[in-house]
Motif scaffolding. Structure first.
Motif, PDB file in Angstrom:
ATOM      1  N   GLN A 117       0.828  -1.214   0.000  1.00  0.00           N
ATOM      2  CA  GLN A 117       0.000   0.000   0.000  1.00  0.00           C
ATOM      3  C   GLN A 117       0.859   1.261   0.000  1.00  0.00           C
ATOM      4  OE1 GLN A 117      -2.601  -0.321   3.433  1.00  0.00           O
ATOM      5  NE2 GLN A 117      -4.347  -0.806   2.108  1.00  0.00           N
ATOM      6  N   LEU A 118       1.797   1.332   0.928  1.00  0.00           N
ATOM      7  CA  LEU A 118       2.608   2.541   1.065  1.00  0.00           C
ATOM      8  C   LEU A 118       3.593   2.669  -0.094  1.00  0.00           C
ATOM      9  CD1 LEU A 118       3.249   2.563   4.932  1.00  0.00           C
ATOM     10  CD2 LEU A 118       1.223   3.230   3.620  1.00  0.00           C
ATOM     11  N   GLY A 119       4.141   1.540  -0.513  1.00  0.00           N
ATOM     12  CA  GLY A 119       5.003   1.567  -1.690  1.00  0.00           C
ATOM     13  C   GLY A 119       4.230   1.988  -2.921  1.00  0.00           C
ATOM     14  N   GLY A 120       2.973   1.579  -3.014  1.00  0.00           N
ATOM     15  CA  GLY A 120       2.128   1.968  -4.139  1.00  0.00           C
ATOM     16  C   GLY A 120       1.911   3.470  -4.209  1.00  0.00           C
ATOM     17  N   VAL A 121       1.795   4.109  -3.046  1.00  0.00           N
ATOM     18  CA  VAL A 121       1.655   5.569  -3.013  1.00  0.00           C
ATOM     19  C   VAL A 121       2.909   6.225  -3.585  1.00  0.00           C
ATOM     20  CG1 VAL A 121       1.508   7.595  -1.509  1.00  0.00           C
ATOM     21  CG2 VAL A 121       0.047   5.611  -1.068  1.00  0.00           C
ATOM     22  N   LEU A 122       4.060   5.687  -3.239  1.00  0.00           N
ATOM     23  CA  LEU A 122       5.335   6.259  -3.698  1.00  0.00           C
ATOM     24  C   LEU A 122       5.726   5.763  -5.093  1.00  0.00           C
ATOM     25  CD1 LEU A 122       7.433   6.026  -0.407  1.00  0.00           C
ATOM     26  CD2 LEU A 122       6.101   7.960  -1.256  1.00  0.00           C
ATOM     27  N   GLY A 123       4.978   4.804  -5.621  1.00  0.00           N
ATOM     28  CA  GLY A 123       5.332   4.251  -6.933  1.00  0.00           C
ATOM     29  C   GLY A 123       6.553   3.357  -6.863  1.00  0.00           C
ATOM     30  N   ILE A 124       6.804   2.779  -5.687  1.00  0.00           N
ATOM     31  CA  ILE A 124       7.968   1.923  -5.478  1.00  0.00           C
ATOM     32  C   ILE A 124       7.508   0.479  -5.331  1.00  0.00           C
ATOM     33  CG2 ILE A 124       9.891   1.374  -3.930  1.00  0.00           C
ATOM     34  CD1 ILE A 124      10.295   3.968  -5.458  1.00  0.00           C
ATOM     35  N   GLN A 125       8.151  -0.415  -6.057  1.00  0.00           N
ATOM     36  CA  GLN A 125       7.828  -1.833  -5.977  1.00  0.00           C
ATOM     37  C   GLN A 125       8.866  -2.547  -5.125  1.00  0.00           C
ATOM     38  OE1 GLN A 125       7.739  -3.227 -10.001  1.00  0.00           O
ATOM     39  NE2 GLN A 125       5.820  -2.177 -10.507  1.00  0.00           N
ATOM     40  N   PHE A 126       8.403  -3.333  -4.180  1.00  0.00           N
ATOM     41  CA  PHE A 126       9.319  -4.085  -3.321  1.00  0.00           C
ATOM     42  C   PHE A 126       9.446  -5.531  -3.771  1.00  0.00           C
ATOM     43  CE2 PHE A 126       7.516  -0.768  -0.492  1.00  0.00           C
ATOM     44  CZ  PHE A 126       8.674  -0.018  -0.381  1.00  0.00           C
ATOM     45  N   LYS A 127       8.451  -6.024  -4.471  1.00  0.00           N
ATOM     46  CA  LYS A 127       8.496  -7.402  -4.947  1.00  0.00           C
ATOM     47  C   LYS A 127       9.368  -7.462  -6.192  1.00  0.00           C
ATOM     48  CE  LYS A 127       5.409 -11.263  -6.024  1.00  0.00           C
ATOM     49  NZ  LYS A 127       5.635 -12.014  -4.786  1.00  0.00           N
ATOM     50  N   THR A 128      10.329  -8.329  -6.207  1.00  0.00           N
ATOM     51  CA  THR A 128      11.201  -8.491  -7.365  1.00  0.00           C
ATOM     52  C   THR A 128      10.965  -9.869  -7.973  1.00  0.00           C
ATOM     53  OG1 THR A 128      12.975  -9.300  -5.922  1.00  0.00           O
ATOM     54  CG2 THR A 128      12.996  -6.969  -6.485  1.00  0.00           C
ATOM     55  N   GLU A 129      11.078  -9.922  -9.281  1.00  0.00           N
ATOM     56  CA  GLU A 129      10.900 -11.194  -9.969  1.00  0.00           C
ATOM     57  C   GLU A 129      12.140 -12.063  -9.752  1.00  0.00           C
ATOM     58  OE1 GLU A 129       9.943 -10.807 -14.037  1.00  0.00           O
ATOM     59  OE2 GLU A 129       8.161  -9.580 -13.681  1.00  0.00           O
ATOM     60  N   ILE A 130      11.892 -13.254  -9.314  1.00  0.00           N
ATOM     61  CA  ILE A 130      12.992 -14.193  -9.079  1.00  0.00           C
ATOM     62  C   ILE A 130      13.257 -14.986 -10.354  1.00  0.00           C
ATOM     63  CG2 ILE A 130      13.785 -16.132  -7.693  1.00  0.00           C
ATOM     64  CD1 ILE A 130      13.477 -13.523  -6.155  1.00  0.00           C
ATOM     65  N   GLU A 131      14.491 -14.950 -10.796  1.00  0.00           N
ATOM     66  CA  GLU A 131      14.874 -15.721 -11.971  1.00  0.00           C
ATOM     67  C   GLU A 131      15.617 -16.980 -11.522  1.00  0.00           C
ATOM     68  OE1 GLU A 131      16.936 -13.414 -14.910  1.00  0.00           O
ATOM     69  OE2 GLU A 131      16.049 -11.565 -14.142  1.00  0.00           O
ATOM     70  N   LEU A 132      15.348 -18.096 -12.156  1.00  0.00           N
ATOM     71  CA  LEU A 132      16.018 -19.340 -11.797  1.00  0.00           C
ATOM     72  C   LEU A 132      17.507 -19.239 -12.080  1.00  0.00           C
ATOM     73  CD1 LEU A 132      13.497 -21.988 -13.158  1.00  0.00           C
ATOM     74  CD2 LEU A 132      13.884 -21.322 -10.775  1.00  0.00           C
ATOM     75  N   LEU A 133      18.278 -19.729 -11.147  1.00  0.00           N
ATOM     76  CA  LEU A 133      19.715 -19.785 -11.369  1.00  0.00           C
ATOM     77  C   LEU A 133      20.031 -20.849 -12.410  1.00  0.00           C
ATOM     78  CD1 LEU A 133      20.942 -19.769  -7.692  1.00  0.00           C
ATOM     79  CD2 LEU A 133      21.257 -17.937  -9.324  1.00  0.00           C
ATOM     80  N   ASP A 134      21.047 -20.598 -13.205  1.00  0.00           N
ATOM     81  CA  ASP A 134      21.458 -21.652 -14.130  1.00  0.00           C
ATOM     82  C   ASP A 134      22.328 -22.666 -13.391  1.00  0.00           C
ATOM     83  OD1 ASP A 134      23.806 -19.427 -15.777  1.00  0.00           O
ATOM     84  OD2 ASP A 134      24.039 -20.620 -13.948  1.00  0.00           O
ATOM     85  N   GLU A 135      22.591 -23.753 -14.030  1.00  0.00           N
ATOM     86  CA  GLU A 135      23.281 -24.857 -13.361  1.00  0.00           C
ATOM     87  C   GLU A 135      24.652 -24.446 -12.840  1.00  0.00           C
ATOM     88  OE1 GLU A 135      21.266 -28.475 -15.985  1.00  0.00           O
ATOM     89  OE2 GLU A 135      23.441 -28.116 -16.063  1.00  0.00           O
ATOM     90  N   GLU A 136      25.316 -23.554 -13.569  1.00  0.00           N
ATOM     91  CA  GLU A 136      26.649 -23.138 -13.143  1.00  0.00           C
ATOM     92  C   GLU A 136      26.592 -22.419 -11.804  1.00  0.00           C
ATOM     93  OE1 GLU A 136      28.542 -20.547 -15.883  1.00  0.00           O
ATOM     94  OE2 GLU A 136      30.299 -20.196 -14.611  1.00  0.00           O
ATOM     95  N   ILE A 137      25.611 -21.519 -11.649  1.00  0.00           N
ATOM     96  CA  ILE A 137      25.517 -20.763 -10.403  1.00  0.00           C
ATOM     97  C   ILE A 137      25.030 -21.656  -9.270  1.00  0.00           C
ATOM     98  CG2 ILE A 137      24.378 -18.797  -9.275  1.00  0.00           C
ATOM     99  CD1 ILE A 137      24.304 -17.412 -11.969  1.00  0.00           C
ATOM    100  N   GLU A 138      24.121 -22.573  -9.569  1.00  0.00           N
ATOM    101  CA  GLU A 138      23.679 -23.513  -8.541  1.00  0.00           C
ATOM    102  C   GLU A 138      24.857 -24.341  -8.036  1.00  0.00           C
ATOM    103  OE1 GLU A 138      19.059 -24.370  -9.804  1.00  0.00           O
ATOM    104  OE2 GLU A 138      20.649 -25.643 -10.617  1.00  0.00           O
ATOM    105  N   ALA A 139      25.710 -24.721  -8.954  1.00  0.00           N
ATOM    106  CA  ALA A 139      26.889 -25.506  -8.558  1.00  0.00           C
ATOM    107  C   ALA A 139      27.818 -24.685  -7.666  1.00  0.00           C
ATOM    108  CB  ALA A 139      27.628 -25.993  -9.803  1.00  0.00           C
ATOM    109  N   MET A 140      27.951 -23.382  -7.987  1.00  0.00           N
ATOM    110  CA  MET A 140      28.804 -22.517  -7.170  1.00  0.00           C
ATOM    111  C   MET A 140      28.238 -22.362  -5.756  1.00  0.00           C
ATOM    112  SD  MET A 140      29.755 -19.553  -9.951  1.00  0.00           S
ATOM    113  CE  MET A 140      30.706 -18.565  -8.801  1.00  0.00           C
ATOM    114  N   ILE A 141      26.912 -22.255  -5.658  1.00  0.00           N
ATOM    115  CA  ILE A 141      26.294 -22.138  -4.328  1.00  0.00           C
ATOM    116  C   ILE A 141      26.494 -23.428  -3.537  1.00  0.00           C
ATOM    117  CG2 ILE A 141      24.076 -21.919  -3.127  1.00  0.00           C
ATOM    118  CD1 ILE A 141      23.193 -19.983  -5.317  1.00  0.00           C
ATOM    119  N   GLU A 142      26.326 -24.559  -4.203  1.00  0.00           N
ATOM    120  CA  GLU A 142      26.544 -25.836  -3.530  1.00  0.00           C
ATOM    121  C   GLU A 142      28.000 -25.976  -3.083  1.00  0.00           C
ATOM    122  OE1 GLU A 142      25.742 -29.424  -1.818  1.00  0.00           O
ATOM    123  OE2 GLU A 142      24.315 -27.957  -2.642  1.00  0.00           O
TER     124      GLU A 142
END
Length: 467
Positions: free
Chosen positions: A401-426
């Motif tokens: 609600q409050l972010g909507g008044v300011l025109g600010i979005q807090f929700k970000t789209e999550i993109e799937l990590l590719d296999e290389e990055i998943e391997a680095m996290i593991e």
């Protein structure tokens, strides 16, 4: 508490009382479309978009009008230099304007009138001013008799005698008085023009907004807004024209936003510090630019500098992290707490803090402070062993609600990590288990270079894309 607006006309805060209950008629001076907009143009678009959003949040029905000046000396000059038709040029930059403001999270106005679509209205308006002896024709030009309008200077708080000092007649002008200003300009050879009772020509700049505001909002409007640089002579001349025409108050409230400096210097082409929104969008998330603009009260000057922008970026990241953590906990929450009502009350208090800030002349800087307080409370709550779904949802709803008044979005789209990055996290997780913290830090730094931000929680390692 009612909304308080600092009225440039009276130079004081006044309670907002609409002309018609529950409705707001608002006119904001728009751009002259011969180039991409710069961040100085972007500030009023962001500011008054936020003002409009807050009125809507409070339940008002807002009619918001913002014009395009699509014929004037700068446009004609740019079209000639580019070898382009005036209408093609303006159409191109109107489209670019919409792309820029949409990226900045701004909604389109309800009406975006163009000067070239109101030529008959402009000519009729000038004819009435001539008939009332507020204007006169001189060799194809038409000028406004400034001294005839009682109260000229009331918006900029200057006396007619003070204005006379330094006023002069430019070469080619045929005025009765140096203070008079053009309503209609005789066409020069080869220039775009329209037929009028005074010959071929086109309108002066100031008359446009008087006509378009009246056509779309009526004789008297609630709010007229724009940048501080428009106070004089543009808005002053609008008042003189409109009130001479109608015999009524033109606008009840006048709002003006402050200037933008670049690294503590005035922005100008001559200094080479002219920043176009179209360019900065390629380097900076436009939501950060919006957040930065709203971090300072709209009437105050704002300094566009790298360290301040980085601070705004970090601030927005803090809020988005808190929001993301709440969303994540919602997927894990099973327990109930005995103090849920206490937390819901704390959320309500923050919401009231935000509304108090915005009611006080749209103080977005203090409104953002309320959001940081909401994030602080949310983080404290998330440290509780048991979290309750309704409380978490109350946090999310309030952020939205409050972010909507300011025109600010807090929700970000999550993109799937590719296999290389998943391997680095593991690999990093294994390094941490083996207490190889140097290796763990090295992998984290590599991921940061790829704009992947890791967060270690009790539920495991989470990731998100940085701003």
């Amino acid at each position: 508490m009612s909304i308080q607006i600092f009225n440039s006309l009276t130079r004081q805060k006044e309670p907002f009382v609409p002309l018609e209950e529950g409705k707001v008629k608002m006119y904001v001076c728009g751009p002259t479309v011969y180039n991409f907009i710069h961040i100085g143009n972007a500030r009023p678009v962001i500011v008054y978009d936020t003002v409009r959003r807050y009125f809507q949040y409070k339940g008002y029905d807002v009619k918001y009008v913002s014009n395009f000046t699509d014929v004037d000396d700068k446009i004609i000059k740019a079209a000639n230099e580019l070898g382009e038709d005036v209408f093609e040029l303006t159409e191109r930059f109107i489209n670019a304007y919409f792309e820029d403001i949409t990226a900045l999270g701004c909604q389109k106005a309800d009406v975006h009138p163009r000067v070239t679509n109101h030529m008959e209205d402009i000519i009729e308006f000038i004819k009435v001013l001539v008939e009332k002896d507020y204007a006169y024709e001189s060799q194809g030009d038409v000028y406004y008799r400034t001294r005839k309008f009682n109260g000229y200077g009331k918006l900029s708080h200057q006396s007619i005698d003070d204005l006379k000092v330094g006023a002069r007649i430019e070469a080619g002008e045929k005025k009765e008085d140096p203070l008079d200003f053009a309503l209609w300009k005789a066409a020069k050879p080869g220039e775009i023009h329209w037929s009028s009772p005074w010959g071929e020509g086109r309108p002066g700049w100031h008359i446009e907004c008087s006509v378009m505001a009246r056509e779309h909002l009526g004789d008297t409007i609630d709010i007229h807004a724009g940048g501080q640089d428009l106070t004089f002579p543009h808005h002053e001349n609008e008042i003189a024209q409109s009130e001479a025409f109608t015999g009524k108050t033109f606008a009840k409230y006048w709002m003006h936003n402050g200037y933008i400096n670049i690294d503590n210097e005035k922005m100008s082409k001559s200094l080479g510090n002219f920043v176009l929104v179209n360019d900065i969008r390629k380097q900076l998330n436009p939501q950060i630019l919006r957040f930065f603009m709203l971090s300072v009260h709209y009437r105050h000057p704002i300094n566009f500098a790298q360290d301040l922008v980085e601070s705004a970026k970090a601030g927005l990241e803090r809020l988005r992290t808190a929001y993301s953590n709440i969303e994540y906990r919602l997927t894990k929450t099973t327990g109930l707490s005995d103090d849920g009502n206490e937390w819901v009350q704390k959320i309500a208090e923050v919401k009231k803090q935000f509304e108090d800030a915005m009611d006080d002349d749209f103080n977005t800087a203090n409104g953002i402070s309320a959001l940081f307080e909401l994030a602080r409370i949310a983080n404290t709550y998330l440290n509780e062993s048991n979290t309750e779904e309704r409380v978490l949802k109350a946090f999310i709803e309030t952020f939205d609600q409050l972010g909507g008044v300011l025109g600010i979005q807090f929700k970000t789209e999550i993109e799937l990590l590719d296999e290389e990055i998943e391997a680095m996290i593991e690999e990093r997780n294994n390094a941490r288990k083996n207490r190889d913290f140097a290796k763990s830090d090295e992998i984290r730094d590599k991921l940061l270079e790829m704009n992947i931000v890791l967060e270690d929680t009790r539920q495991g390692t989470r990731w998100k894309r940085g701003l």
